[in-house]
Design a protein around this motif. Structure first.
Motif, PDB file in Angstrom:
ATOM      1  N   SER A 198     -49.951  36.096  -3.606  1.00  0.00           N
ATOM      2  CA  SER A 198     -49.954  35.473  -2.274  1.00  0.00           C
ATOM      3  C   SER A 198     -48.548  35.060  -1.856  1.00  0.00           C
ATOM      4  N   LEU A 211     -46.835  37.820   0.122  1.00  0.00           N
ATOM      5  CA  LEU A 211     -47.445  38.240   1.392  1.00  0.00           C
ATOM      6  C   LEU A 211     -46.924  37.372   2.524  1.00  0.00           C
ATOM      7  N   SER A 212     -46.228  37.973   3.449  1.00  0.00           N
ATOM      8  CA  SER A 212     -45.568  37.216   4.516  1.00  0.00           C
ATOM      9  C   SER A 212     -46.551  36.468   5.412  1.00  0.00           C
ATOM     10  N   GLN A 213     -47.778  36.950   5.537  1.00  0.00           N
ATOM     11  CA  GLN A 213     -48.737  36.309   6.431  1.00  0.00           C
ATOM     12  C   GLN A 213     -49.510  35.171   5.761  1.00  0.00           C
ATOM     13  N   PHE A 214     -49.202  34.872   4.507  1.00  0.00           N
ATOM     14  CA  PHE A 214     -49.914  33.841   3.769  1.00  0.00           C
ATOM     15  C   PHE A 214     -49.057  32.602   3.580  1.00  0.00           C
ATOM     16  N   TRP A 254     -54.331  31.332  -0.558  1.00  0.00           N
ATOM     17  CA  TRP A 254     -55.218  32.068  -1.462  1.00  0.00           C
ATOM     18  C   TRP A 254     -56.414  31.235  -1.887  1.00  0.00           C
ATOM     19  N   CYS A 267     -61.806  38.269   0.699  1.00  0.00           N
ATOM     20  CA  CYS A 267     -62.068  39.349   1.632  1.00  0.00           C
ATOM     21  C   CYS A 267     -63.108  40.290   1.040  1.00  0.00           C
TER      22      CYS A 267
END
Length: 120
Positions: A77, A80-83, A88, A93
């Protein structure tokens, strides 16, 4: 609200590909619970039920015989740039798909429909 309290039902006995273990094929023995990074392609035979402390949601797919189940856990996590760093813990998902052995090849002019319905 807490990934450690989440489970996915409907996958017991289902074959899956564990992308984090050299894409090995395995069989699920019970409900899916999240205790580490998870990235799997399942081949369920029916509907899936997502259970969190707050709700229960059933997914029924049509045109799909595979589902991707994942959570990046702590280390991934952070890449991941969007997290947010702690996101997490509050997400998982389950994606209906046509993945891996369930891939659909279409010739020019052909079509394929994938849909999913949700019920509480």
């Amino acid at each position: 609200s807490d990934i450690r309290q989440v489970r996915v039902e409907g996958l017991a006995g289902a074959t899956f590909v564990d992308t984090l273990d050299a894409w090995r094929e395995k069989t699920e023995t019970g409900s899916v619970r999240f205790q580490a990074e998870t990235d799997r392609i399942y081949y369920p035979s029916g509907s899936l039920t997502l259970i969190t402390p707050e709700r229960r949601l059933t997914l029924q797919a049509q045109g799909s015989n595979s589902a991707v189940v994942w959570n990046p856990w702590i280390r991934k996590s952070l890449t991941l740039s969007q997290f947010a760093a702690d996101a997490w813990q509050r997400m998982f998902c389950v994606e209906t798909a046509n993945a891996a052995a369930d891939a659909v090849a279409l010739a020019a002019g052909d079509s394929h429909e994938l849909s999913v319905s949700f019920s509480c």
